[in-house]
Motif scaffolding. Structure first.
Motif, PDB file in Angstrom:
ATOM      1  N   GLY A   3       0.833  -1.188   0.000  1.00 17.27           N
ATOM      2  CA  GLY A   3       0.000   0.000   0.000  1.00 17.27           C
ATOM      3  C   GLY A   3       0.867   1.236   0.000  1.00 17.27           C
ATOM      4  O   GLY A   3       2.026   1.215  -0.401  1.00 17.27           O
ATOM      5  N   LYS A  26       0.622   3.777  -3.629  1.00 12.36           N
ATOM      6  CA  LYS A  26       0.202   2.416  -3.921  1.00 12.36           C
ATOM      7  C   LYS A  26       0.496   2.122  -5.390  1.00 12.36           C
ATOM      8  O   LYS A  26       0.433   3.009  -6.246  1.00 12.36           O
ATOM      9  CB  LYS A  26      -1.293   2.309  -3.637  1.00 12.36           C
ATOM     10  N   HIS A  29      -0.910   3.837  -8.802  1.00 12.19           N
ATOM     11  CA  HIS A  29      -1.412   5.186  -8.510  1.00 12.19           C
ATOM     12  C   HIS A  29      -0.389   6.225  -8.942  1.00 12.19           C
ATOM     13  O   HIS A  29       0.821   6.031  -8.794  1.00 12.19           O
ATOM     14  CB  HIS A  29      -1.684   5.344  -7.011  1.00 12.19           C
ATOM     15  N   ALA A  92      -1.625  10.346   0.849  1.00 12.57           N
ATOM     16  CA  ALA A  92      -2.674   9.545   0.231  1.00 12.57           C
ATOM     17  C   ALA A  92      -2.434   9.471  -1.264  1.00 12.57           C
ATOM     18  O   ALA A  92      -2.003  10.452  -1.874  1.00 12.57           O
ATOM     19  CB  ALA A  92      -4.042  10.159   0.505  1.00 12.57           C
ATOM     20  N   SER A  94      -3.961   8.209  -5.216  1.00 11.40           N
ATOM     21  CA  SER A  94      -5.173   7.971  -5.984  1.00 11.40           C
ATOM     22  C   SER A  94      -4.821   7.261  -7.282  1.00 11.40           C
ATOM     23  O   SER A  94      -3.708   7.397  -7.782  1.00 11.40           O
ATOM     24  CB  SER A  94      -5.874   9.291  -6.317  1.00 11.40           C
ATOM     25  N   GLU A 101     -11.154   8.278  -4.998  1.00 14.16           N
ATOM     26  CA  GLU A 101     -10.852   7.412  -3.868  1.00 14.16           C
ATOM     27  C   GLU A 101      -9.396   7.613  -3.506  1.00 14.16           C
ATOM     28  O   GLU A 101      -8.526   7.587  -4.370  1.00 14.16           O
ATOM     29  CB  GLU A 101     -11.108   5.963  -4.257  1.00 14.16           C
ATOM     30  N   GLN A 102      -9.123   7.835  -2.254  1.00  7.31           N
ATOM     31  CA  GLN A 102      -7.754   8.031  -1.794  1.00  7.31           C
ATOM     32  C   GLN A 102      -7.391   6.973  -0.772  1.00  7.31           C
ATOM     33  O   GLN A 102      -8.179   6.660   0.122  1.00  7.31           O
ATOM     34  CB  GLN A 102      -7.587   9.431  -1.193  1.00  7.31           C
ATOM     35  N   TYR A 103      -6.184   6.436  -0.932  1.00  7.21           N
ATOM     36  CA  TYR A 103      -5.674   5.429  -0.028  1.00  7.21           C
ATOM     37  C   TYR A 103      -4.564   6.071   0.811  1.00  7.21           C
ATOM     38  O   TYR A 103      -3.635   6.650   0.272  1.00  7.21           O
ATOM     39  CB  TYR A 103      -5.115   4.243  -0.815  1.00  7.21           C
TER      40      TYR A 103
ATOM     41  N   TYR B  36     -14.030   7.064   6.788  1.00  8.36           N
ATOM     42  CA  TYR B  36     -12.758   6.424   7.078  1.00  8.36           C
ATOM     43  C   TYR B  36     -12.697   6.100   8.571  1.00  8.36           C
ATOM     44  O   TYR B  36     -13.286   6.796   9.392  1.00  8.36           O
ATOM     45  CB  TYR B  36     -11.584   7.353   6.749  1.00  8.36           C
ATOM     46  N   GLN B  45      -8.257   4.197   7.123  1.00 11.47           N
ATOM     47  CA  GLN B  45      -8.709   3.065   6.316  1.00 11.47           C
ATOM     48  C   GLN B  45     -10.112   3.347   5.800  1.00 11.47           C
ATOM     49  O   GLN B  45     -10.989   3.739   6.570  1.00 11.47           O
ATOM     50  CB  GLN B  45      -8.704   1.779   7.153  1.00 11.47           C
TER      51      GLN B  45
END
Lengths: 113, 114
Positions: A3, A26, A29, A92, A94, A101-103, B36, B45
Motif C-alpha cells: 500500500g 500504492k 497510482h 494519500a 489515488s 478514492e484516496q488510499y 474512514y 482506512q
C-alpha cells in the motif's frame, strides 16, 4: 501489493529547522496528496501532486512545499518549523488520472520542540 | 466551498448494541462522500464510499451509510458493534471541480463498552 508507505515513522525536530517527509504511492497510482492531522482534529489538505506538478493547494503557507518524482513518489518539505507544525502527516494516493478514492499511508508523526 | 460537520465528538455504546455516527455536509457541487476509520497510531482506512447510484452504501466490517441529498447527510450505521470497532471515525467529502481535495470532519470517537 504494497500500500502507501511513508518514512520516517516518527521525527523530532527543533523550532526553525527544516524537515523532509517521504511517500511512496500504492502500485498503479500516480496522484499523491498530503494532509496534516493535528491532535484531536481531522486531516487538513496541504497539496496534491500529479504528473510531477502541484495541482491543487490548501490553505498552508509557502513554508510547506513538495515534489513528485517520475516514479510517482513524493516528498513534503517544511521550512522554518514552528511548534504548531507538530502533527501527523498523512500521504494519500489515488488511481491513475485522479479519481475519487484516496488510499492513506500510516503517517509520519512530527514533533517540533 | 465544501465542508463536513460530524455532530458527535464522542459516542459510547455497549457491545452488540447498534450505533449511528452522524455526518452532515455542505457543497455547491456534486459530492462524493466517504467514511474512514483510524485506529490509534495508524493511518486512515476506507470503510465505505458514495459516488453515485444507490443511496444505501455497504462497507467493510458490517458498516453501512445512507446518502440523503435533501438533508445533506451521510450517517454511518452498524447494527451490532464489537469491541474491535473502538476507533476514530472520519467523514469526508470530495468533488470540487478540477481536483480531488478531501474535506474531513473533526472525527467521532467511538468507544465500545464491554
Amino acid at each position: 501489493d504494497a500500500g502507501v508507505t511513508q518514512s520516517p515513522t516518527h521525527l523530532i525536530k527543533t523550532r526553525g529547522q527544516q524537515v523532509t517527509l517521504r511517500c511512496s504511492p500504492k502500485s498503479g497510482h500516480d496522484t499523491v496528496s498530503w494532509y496534516q492531522q493535528a491532535l484531536g482534529q481531522g486531516p487538513q489538505f496541504i497539496f496534491q501532486y500529479y504528473e510531477e506538478e502541484e495541482r491543487q493547494r490548501g490553505n498552508f503557507p509557502d513554508r510547506f512545499s513538495g515534489h513528485q518524482f517520475p516514479n510517482y513518489s513524493s516528498e513534503l518539505n517544511v521550512n522554518a518549523l514552528l511548534l504548531g507544525d507538530s502533527a501527523l502527516y498523512l500521504c494519500a494516493s489515488s488511481p491513475v488520472g485522479g479519481g475519487y478514492e484516496q488510499y492513506f499511508g500510516p503517517g509520519t508523526r512530527l514533533t517540533v520542540t | 466551498a465544501q465542508s463536513v460537520t460530524q455532530l458527535d465528538s464522542q459516542v459510547p455504546v455497549f457491545e452488540e448494541a447498534p450505533v449511528e455516527l452522524r455526518c452532515n455536509y455542505s457543497s455547491s457541487v456534486s459530492v462524493y462522500l466517504f467514511w474512514y476509520v483510524q485506529y490509534p497510531n495508524q493511518g486512515l482506512q476506507l470503510l465505505l464510499k458514495y459516488l453515485s447510484g444507490s443511496t444505501l452504501v455497504k462497507g467493510i466490517n458490517g458498516f453501512e451509510a445512507e446518502f440523503n441529498k435533501s438533508q445533506t447527510s451521510f450517517h454511518l450505521r452498524k447494527p451490532s458493534v464489537h469491541i474491535s470497532d473502538t476507533a476514530e471515525y472520519f467523514c469526508a467529502v470530495s468533488g470540487s471541480p478540477g481536483g480531488n481535495q478531501f474535506y474531513f470532519g473533526t472525527g467521532t470517537s467511538l468507544t465500545v463498552i464491554p
